[in-house]
Motif scaffolding. Structure first.
Motif, PDB file in Angstrom:
ATOM      1  N   SER A  49      -3.773  -4.357  -1.862  1.00 11.85           N
ATOM      2  CA  SER A  49      -4.203  -5.650  -1.344  1.00 11.85           C
ATOM      3  C   SER A  49      -5.598  -5.550  -0.724  1.00 11.85           C
ATOM      4  O   SER A  49      -6.426  -6.444  -0.894  1.00 11.85           O
ATOM      5  CB  SER A  49      -3.200  -6.160  -0.304  1.00 11.85           C
ATOM      6  OG  SER A  49      -3.592  -7.397   0.216  1.00 11.85           O
ATOM      7  N   ALA A  50      -5.862  -4.454  -0.031  1.00 11.22           N
ATOM      8  CA  ALA A  50      -7.160  -4.262   0.613  1.00 11.22           C
ATOM      9  C   ALA A  50      -8.298  -4.239  -0.407  1.00 11.22           C
ATOM     10  O   ALA A  50      -9.411  -4.674  -0.115  1.00 11.22           O
ATOM     11  CB  ALA A  50      -7.165  -2.979   1.433  1.00 11.22           C
ATOM     12  N   GLN A  51      -8.017  -3.738  -1.599  1.00  9.82           N
ATOM     13  CA  GLN A  51      -9.040  -3.700  -2.653  1.00  9.82           C
ATOM     14  C   GLN A  51      -9.572  -5.101  -2.941  1.00  9.82           C
ATOM     15  O   GLN A  51     -10.771  -5.302  -3.088  1.00  9.82           O
ATOM     16  CB  GLN A  51      -8.450  -3.063  -3.920  1.00  9.82           C
ATOM     17  CG  GLN A  51      -9.366  -3.078  -5.115  1.00  9.82           C
ATOM     18  CD  GLN A  51     -10.631  -2.275  -4.902  1.00  9.82           C
ATOM     19  OE1 GLN A  51     -10.663  -1.330  -4.127  1.00  9.82           O
ATOM     20  NE2 GLN A  51     -11.690  -2.655  -5.590  1.00  9.82           N
ATOM     21  N   VAL A  52      -8.689  -6.065  -3.012  1.00 12.55           N
ATOM     22  CA  VAL A  52      -9.081  -7.452  -3.280  1.00 12.55           C
ATOM     23  C   VAL A  52      -9.633  -8.099  -2.013  1.00 12.55           C
ATOM     24  O   VAL A  52     -10.660  -8.776  -2.037  1.00 12.55           O
ATOM     25  CB  VAL A  52      -7.878  -8.254  -3.828  1.00 12.55           C
ATOM     26  CG1 VAL A  52      -8.216  -9.730  -3.968  1.00 12.55           C
ATOM     27  CG2 VAL A  52      -7.416  -7.671  -5.143  1.00 12.55           C
ATOM     28  N   VAL A  53      -8.969  -7.878  -0.893  1.00 15.21           N
ATOM     29  CA  VAL A  53      -9.370  -8.488   0.375  1.00 15.21           C
ATOM     30  C   VAL A  53     -10.783  -8.071   0.775  1.00 15.21           C
ATOM     31  O   VAL A  53     -11.567  -8.885   1.254  1.00 15.21           O
ATOM     32  CB  VAL A  53      -8.335  -8.178   1.483  1.00 15.21           C
ATOM     33  CG1 VAL A  53      -8.881  -8.487   2.860  1.00 15.21           C
ATOM     34  CG2 VAL A  53      -7.058  -8.956   1.229  1.00 15.21           C
ATOM     35  N   GLU A  54     -11.128  -6.814   0.565  1.00 17.05           N
ATOM     36  CA  GLU A  54     -12.477  -6.361   0.903  1.00 17.05           C
ATOM     37  C   GLU A  54     -13.536  -7.129   0.114  1.00 17.05           C
ATOM     38  O   GLU A  54     -14.604  -7.445   0.636  1.00 17.05           O
ATOM     39  CB  GLU A  54     -12.620  -4.858   0.673  1.00 17.05           C
ATOM     40  CG  GLU A  54     -11.908  -4.039   1.722  1.00 17.05           C
ATOM     41  CD  GLU A  54     -11.971  -2.540   1.462  1.00 17.05           C
ATOM     42  OE1 GLU A  54     -12.439  -2.122   0.369  1.00 17.05           O
ATOM     43  OE2 GLU A  54     -11.533  -1.782   2.349  1.00 17.05           O
ATOM     44  N   GLN A  55     -13.245  -7.456  -1.128  1.00 17.42           N
ATOM     45  CA  GLN A  55     -14.191  -8.228  -1.933  1.00 17.42           C
ATOM     46  C   GLN A  55     -14.315  -9.664  -1.418  1.00 17.42           C
ATOM     47  O   GLN A  55     -15.403 -10.238  -1.404  1.00 17.42           O
ATOM     48  CB  GLN A  55     -13.774  -8.215  -3.399  1.00 17.42           C
ATOM     49  CG  GLN A  55     -13.896  -6.815  -4.009  1.00 17.42           C
ATOM     50  CD  GLN A  55     -13.454  -6.779  -5.441  1.00 17.42           C
ATOM     51  OE1 GLN A  55     -13.997  -7.499  -6.272  1.00 17.42           O
ATOM     52  NE2 GLN A  55     -12.459  -5.957  -5.737  1.00 17.42           N
ATOM     53  N   ILE A  56     -13.201 -10.231  -0.967  1.00 23.22           N
ATOM     54  CA  ILE A  56     -13.241 -11.569  -0.368  1.00 23.22           C
ATOM     55  C   ILE A  56     -14.056 -11.517   0.921  1.00 23.22           C
ATOM     56  O   ILE A  56     -14.915 -12.368   1.162  1.00 23.22           O
ATOM     57  CB  ILE A  56     -11.815 -12.092  -0.096  1.00 23.22           C
ATOM     58  CG1 ILE A  56     -11.054 -12.294  -1.412  1.00 23.22           C
ATOM     59  CG2 ILE A  56     -11.855 -13.386   0.718  1.00 23.22           C
ATOM     60  CD1 ILE A  56      -9.565 -12.548  -1.241  1.00 23.22           C
TER      61      ILE A  56
END
Length: 119
Positions: A49-56
């Motif tokens: 989840s952090a992989q996507v959240v960091e991009q957001i």
């Protein structure tokens, strides 16, 4: 913002749910006195989840890694900085239009690219 706001908010909410801290219940017949808190989600789920959240976060709060304090990452939880940044980003996404309207930043935006070079 040219971002899918409902999708981004859903991703942030899921991350916040996975990284929520709670005290695990004691096994039956055992009473422990501990202040140890655990994340609700599995580490592998949180990392994914952090992989996507960091991009957001990079899109919504470009300087989140330096502006959001990281000093509690070691003392409280590894995901502390990410959680605070996610909460801030969610508020920014939710209230962006209102803030622009109230602060007078809701003027139309024009791109100079299609204009004549003299302009």
């Amino acid at each position: 913002m040219s971002i899918d706001i409902p999708w981004a908010r859903t991703e942030l909410a899921q991350f916040l749910k996975l990284t929520e801290l709670y005290r695990q219940p004691d096994p039956p017949g055992v009473v422990s006195i501990s202040s140890h808190l655990s994340n609700r989600g599995k580490q592998s789920e949180i990392v994914a989840s952090a992989q996507v959240v960091e991009q957001i976060l990079d899109r919504v709060l470009p300087r989140w890694r330096t502006k959001v304090p990281a000093d509690h990452n070691k003392s409280v939880n590894r995901w502390y900085q990410h959680r605070e940044a996610a909460q801030r980003a969610d508020a920014a996404l939710q209230r962006d239009a209102e803030v622009r309207d109230r602060l007078g930043d809701d003027a139309p935006q024009l791109s100079a690219a299609p204009m004549h070079p003299w302009v």
